[in-house]
Design a protein around this motif. Sequence first.
Motif, mmCIF file in Angstrom:
data_model
loop_
_atom_site.group_PDB
_atom_site.id
_atom_site.type_symbol
_atom_site.label_atom_id
_atom_site.label_comp_id
_atom_site.label_asym_id
_atom_site.label_seq_id
_atom_site.Cartn_x
_atom_site.Cartn_y
_atom_site.Cartn_z
ATOM 1 N N THR A 10 20.170 -39.586 39.676
ATOM 2 C CA THR A 10 21.169 -40.547 40.147
ATOM 3 C C THR A 10 21.639 -40.193 41.548
ATOM 4 O O THR A 10 21.741 -41.058 42.435
ATOM 5 N N ARG A 11 21.903 -38.906 41.774
ATOM 6 C CA ARG A 11 22.346 -38.479 43.096
ATOM 7 C C ARG A 11 21.226 -38.587 44.129
ATOM 8 O O ARG A 11 21.458 -38.901 45.298
ATOM 9 N N GLY B 123 20.798 -41.109 47.726
ATOM 10 C CA GLY B 123 20.520 -40.614 49.066
ATOM 11 C C GLY B 123 20.957 -39.199 49.352
ATOM 12 O O GLY B 123 20.869 -38.742 50.499
ATOM 13 N N GLU B 124 21.431 -38.463 48.345
ATOM 14 C CA GLU B 124 21.864 -37.081 48.562
ATOM 15 C C GLU B 124 20.636 -36.202 48.816
ATOM 16 O O GLU B 124 19.756 -36.083 47.963
ATOM 17 N N SER B 125 20.570 -35.573 49.963
ATOM 18 C CA SER B 125 19.363 -34.854 50.370
ATOM 19 C C SER B 125 19.048 -33.669 49.463
ATOM 20 O O SER B 125 17.886 -33.445 49.098
ATOM 21 N N SER B 126 20.067 -32.885 49.101
ATOM 22 C CA SER B 126 19.815 -31.721 48.247
ATOM 23 C C SER B 126 19.333 -32.147 46.869
ATOM 24 O O SER B 126 18.471 -31.493 46.255
ATOM 25 N N ARG C 26 17.599 -34.888 46.260
ATOM 26 C CA ARG C 26 16.215 -35.338 46.405
ATOM 27 C C ARG C 26 15.252 -34.158 46.371
ATOM 28 O O ARG C 26 14.185 -34.218 45.764
ATOM 29 N N GLU C 27 15.644 -33.067 47.023
ATOM 30 C CA GLU C 27 14.801 -31.865 47.014
ATOM 31 C C GLU C 27 14.691 -31.285 45.607
ATOM 32 O O GLU C 27 13.601 -30.907 45.152
ATOM 33 N N THR C 28 15.816 -31.225 44.900
ATOM 34 C CA THR C 28 15.812 -30.709 43.534
ATOM 35 C C THR C 28 15.000 -31.612 42.615
ATOM 36 O O THR C 28 14.224 -31.140 41.770
ATOM 37 N N ALA C 29 15.143 -32.921 42.775
ATOM 38 C CA ALA C 29 14.399 -33.865 41.940
ATOM 39 C C ALA C 29 12.900 -33.711 42.152
ATOM 40 O O ALA C 29 12.110 -33.813 41.194
ATOM 41 N N GLY C 30 12.493 -33.449 43.375
ATOM 42 C CA GLY C 30 11.074 -33.234 43.635
ATOM 43 C C GLY C 30 10.556 -31.974 42.965
ATOM 44 O O GLY C 30 9.464 -31.953 42.388
#
Length: 374
Positions: free
Chosen positions: A313-314, A318-321, A323-327
């Motif tokens: 959700t975060r 658009g939360e950059s950190s 997005r990195e964690t989700a990847g």
Amino acid sequence: MSTSSEDAPAFDVLLAGTVFFDIVFTGFPHPPAPGTEVWTTGMGSSPGGIANLAVATSRLGLCTGLAAGFGDDLYGDWMWQVLRDQEHVDLSRSRRFHAWHTPVTVSLAMDDDRSMVTHGHPPPESVAALLDPPPPTRAVLADLGDPEVRSADWWRTAAAQGALVFADAGWDPEQVWDRRILTDLADCYAFTPNAQEAMGYTRTDSPQAALRALADHVPLAVVTRGHEGVIAIDSATGEEAEVPALDVAAIDPTGAGDVFAAALVLGTVRGWPLTKRLRFATLCSSLAVQQFGGSLAAPGWGDIADWWRDVRTRADAGESSARETAGAYSFLTDCLAGMTTRRVRRAEATIARFSDADLASPDAEPPTAPSSGL
């Protein structure tokens, strides 16, 4: 490690050790001092000791057998019920002892660390005698820092029968770091000390050097480094990996190492790549330290699903950190497919008679036998 139903082991994980009644205090305004009284904002009661591992493995869906002694006092009654009926740990190799009182530990969690006070007596019968011979199992978790465990034959017998032995050694309060533990690793598949322990046992001056030294003794060497993450070498596959810690608000580190080990076992018996195993174990231990109460802080699949939903959700916002964690944790979508996400119970300030875990959906069945899909 797929097997047919005819020759499948009785358990996914086999454990033996001492169960303590744990009382954990959190939220100290300042450390206690002699002659003073401190009021805290948090307190939790839960089964402790080897129960930390038993609950952690069972909540991840691993069929868990535990050999332990239980007193016939109120504490013993409650912990037997919690482990057997609520957490679905198999206690067929455990025993109740008449007129033997339950060991008790009071833990004071302060500043990402803890101090403990314990009282107890040895059980009337050795735990090792409860596993003579041990039932078939896929994996064993053994604390080689416990002299009784090190001298026992049951886990070596299990290893000879094909079980993967995941060993830890714990903190040496005298910091002697008995190197004979390295000799005992000959019967083990994995060794998972923290950085200070690893350097102590290997007589090295860095976690990286300690890891390489340990890789000469076990197929899977893992060194945990707290907020700096974890490093590991899998000699059997040739993999090396380093995974960062997750940034979380920790309130109680009790049992975090046990949760890490439980998740590592799950990833190993499922045949996951090393980095995936380490990320999953790091996540599970990070979820655990955000709760208090040792064993009952261990996450279930519902907690993992909640965390993953929040991260995505975060990330979508658009939360950059995030997005990195989700990847990095994109593998969780496949892991969660088909998993039952039943509620789990947390530690409460009293010996609770009821729990919202009892309100779980009726299709939330406990693991009853090892699955060939593990």
